[in-house]
Design a protein around this motif. Structure first.
Motif: not given
Length: 725
Positions: A407-421
């Motif tokens: 899930q974390a990767v799927a979210i980050a994939k939609q916001i490239p280059g931005t770290p998401v916790k």
């Protein structure tokens, strides 16, 4: 799931079973003579051992640390063979990506099933012995003397004839250039000086000072935080959400669909994301599973108790015929509920995605599977991904899965280059877990005219964990994992009784609630069913529960040894204090033999006081006895909390318990005194993190029967007007 790959420095394979999918990867790299250096420039003597000029020894640990002490135990084994100064030892986790790039030099990262030490002890000891041999050779070469004239102790190499010395730090650079020996001798455990000793844990001080960084603590520049909501019914789907209602709230950056069933809000801070998510209008398609309840699940399991078709796990003689012809027949039906892992640290992961790289920071029990899951979610080659393994704020089997990572990767994939916790709320964690499987068991025993047990049929009806996590590992439809502790033999759990006619089988019934490995796994209910029923049989036969068991255990000396140890220590057969009653249990699992004797009193209004539990463990070898004692006590907290308080119920297809107010745990004042007997008999390596959990509940239940004359066969005990005091 029990496959443990052989260490191979030139190849790496992620099995489909580790992923629940079909991803296999390989790499082949040459191994050159150049010195490999740690990040600070210090030389690696071996991949496991880095030695700094100041003689600090850095020991690499591949297994995960979740409070069980594996990191310290493995370091002790390496340090023992290395002959280093323990006061100068520190540890670090190599990443799974580094493991891949170096041909899987650190071997298996999987940390579950009490495997951490029992399945890696030999190769980590060899890593220390190889490094010691190389250090001695380097010093001998500088002195121009035979290596056989030199020895190592406490991080110092001594030339015995002349008394000359060099510290490890002095020769580490030269040692790193030496070809590692192919064969090294390992110490006899009787000669251990570091391993086998009750040394203090290496991770205690960093935890006390706050130096340890858990997954929840990860901070990266420019990082955003995400909260997520998945369909409340497993198998349901997300239909729509009203982003416009929360889009303008303070800090909110993105409202995103995640997979087919979840929606996430991404904000500057997590509480902003959580608050917006709570206000977000969401429509779900809950599907047919919304019709399921605990009552319907119970009926499904009940249908398996007398079903014709079942998978056989252990059989000898003809149990059904012997029972049909029995002089006396004893029958009982037990049940065990869904339970949540309930880790103190909820599921979380931090991900950074770009078109050619994805990195994750996660508390995981299997770094390699998490790496593969990351690559799968990112749609990138594994070589372009990595996972930074964090200390775990509790695992208990829950973090062998990677749903939260994907899930974390799927979210980050939609916001490239931005770290998401991504952080799951406690409610999300409780209602979207992977649960201890729900089962029922029907046990039927046959006694002859002399009250000898002539037959036993144990029918388990319920879920298969393997059918959910790795269906390709089923054996012609059978889940062998169901029979933990009930097998004819083997290290994963051998049946401890000899009964002329025996049948143990499983009617598989799989409701939609996802099961998974929960600390102790199937051993928990199997030991409870069997050991409580053994007491029922002893009572029906008019025999002492200890003597009844002993007659059936003559061919099982290690099982019998731990049972005798707790009986003797507790004073079985001698009068207990006024109002105190005793109960016994024994079991074998994860390579270790365990037994318990509980001393309990029960008040007229249902207050249960567990005065003491005497616990015996034979793990073969005891790497850190003090840590084993803590693991025994900790396992009792986990097992007794489940026995008295913990049940996950299903209504309208969803889990009803949402937080600790409806899913309780023991408090410190309810904790019994624990007397631990550690009795390593040598010759094998067993686990210690889980085995004693098996015997706590049945020992207490048998003591409650002795106190009250009432058999309880469904749980938790709070439903029977019994509570801990």
């Amino acid at each position: 799931m029990n496959y443990v790959p052989q260490i191979n420095r030139r190849s790496f394979v992620v099995s489909a079973a580790a992923l629940g999918g079909g991803l296999a990867l390989g790499i082949d790299i040459p191994l050159g003579p150049n010195v490999v250096r740690a990040a600070d420039g210090s030389p690696e003597v071996t991949a496991w051992v880095v030695i700094r000029p100041d003689d600090t020894v850095v020991i690499r640990i591949a297994r995960s640390e979740m409070g069980q002490g594996t990191m310290t135990g493995l370091a002790q084994l390496v340090a023992e063979e290395l002959e280093c100064d323990w006061s100068k030892v520190t540890t670090e986790f190599p990443t799974p990506g580094q493991n891949l790039a170096r041909g899987r030099v650190w071997g298996n990262y999987f940390t579950a099933g009490s495997r951490g030490i029992r399945e890696s002890n030999e190769y980590v000891r060899k890593a220390g012995a190889v490094a010691r041999t190389m250090l001695i050779q380097a010093a001998a070469s500088e002195w121009q003397v035979p290596a056989s004239e030199c020895g190592a102790s406490n991080s110092v190499i001594t030339h015995k004839p002349t008394g000359r010395t060099k510290t490890f730090g002095n020769v580490a650079e030269a040692a790193a250039k030496i070809e590692p020996p192919k064969d090294v001798a390992l110490k006899d455990p009787k000669d251990w000086k570091i391993a086998g000793k009750p040394l203090k844990r290496l991770d205690t001080a960093p935890k006390v000072t706050g130096e340890d960084v858990y997954g929840l603590d990860v901070k990266l520049p420019g990082m955003l935080c995400a909260a997520i909501s998945d369909c409340p019914v497993f198998g349901g789907k997300l239909v729509s959400f009203g982003a416009a209602k929360v889009q303008g709230q303070k800090g909110v950056k993105h409202i995103l669909k995640v997979g087919e069933s979840a929606v996430a809000v991404v904000a500057d801070h997590w509480w902003q994301a959580k608050t917006a998510l709570d206000a977000l209008p969401v429509s779900w398609d809950e599907g047919d599973n919304a019709k399921v309840s605990s009552a319907s699940i119970a009926e499904l399991l009940k249908s398996g108790l007398d079903a014709e078709q079942a998978f056989v796990g252990n059989e000898s003689g003809n149990a059904k015929q012997a029972i049909a012809n029995a002089v006396k027949k004893v029958e009982a039906v037990y049940g065990f509920p869904y339970q949540n892992h309930a880790t103190m640290e909820p599921m979380n992961a931090t991900a950074v995605y770009t078109a050619d790289r994805c990195e994750v920071w996660a508390p995981t029990q299997n770094g390699e599977a998490t790496l593969a899951a990351t690559a799968e979610a990112a749609s990138l080659p594994v070589a372009k991904c990595d996972v930074h393994k964090m200390p775990l704020g509790g695992g208990f089997g829950r973090r062998t899965t990677n749903d939260f990572v994907q899930q974390a990767v799927a979210i980050a994939k939609q916001i490239p280059g931005t770290p998401v916790k991504l952080i799951w709320s406690r409610e999300e964690d409780m209602t979207h877990g992977r649960y201890h499987p729900v089962t029922q068991a029907k046990l039927v025993g046959a006694l002859d005219a002399n009250n000898n047990l002539t037959a036993l049929h144990m029918r388990i009806s319920g879920q298969s964990i393997i059918a959910f996590v790795a269906p390709q590992s089923l054996q012609n439809g059978k889940d062998p994992f169901v029979f933990q502790g009930l097998n004819p033999g083997g290290p994963e759990g051998a049946f401890g009784y000899t009964i002329p006619n025996l049948l143990i089988d499983h009617a598989m019934r799989n409701p939609h609630i996802p099961p998974h490995f929960w600390r102790g796994v199937n051993n928990n209910q199997n030991a409870l069913y069997l050991e409580c029923f053994m007491d029922e049989l002893a009572h029906a036969a008019g025999q002492d529960p200890l003597e009844f068991r002993r007659k059936l255990m003559a061919n099982h000396p290690k099982h019998l040894a731990v049972l005798n140890a707790v009986a003797e220590s507790a004073g079985w057969g001698k009068p207990a204090p006024q109002g105190v009653f005793r109960g016994l249990s024994q079991h074998m699992g994860y390579g270790s033999y365990v037994a318990a004797c509980a001393e309990v009193s029960v008040s007229a209004n249902g207050g249960v006081k567990i005065h003491r539990i005497v616990a015996a463990t034979d793990p073969g070898h005891a790497v850190n006895p003090a840590q084993i004692e803590r693991q025994i006590a900790g396992s009792f907290v986990y097992g007794l909390s489940a026995l008295f308080y913990q049940e996950c119920t299903v209504k309208d297809g969803r889990i009803e318990q949402t937080n600790f107010d409806t899913y309780n745990s023991m408090r410190i004042n309810e904790m019994p005194k624990v007397d631990s007997i550690i009795m390593p008999s040598g010759g094998f390596w067993g686990g210690v993190g889980e085995p004693t959990i098996f015997v706590a509940a049945p020992a207490v239940l048998n003591a409650i029967f002795a106190a009250t004359g009432k058999r309880i066969r469904s749980f938790p005990l709070m439903h029977h007007n019994l509570r801990l005091v």
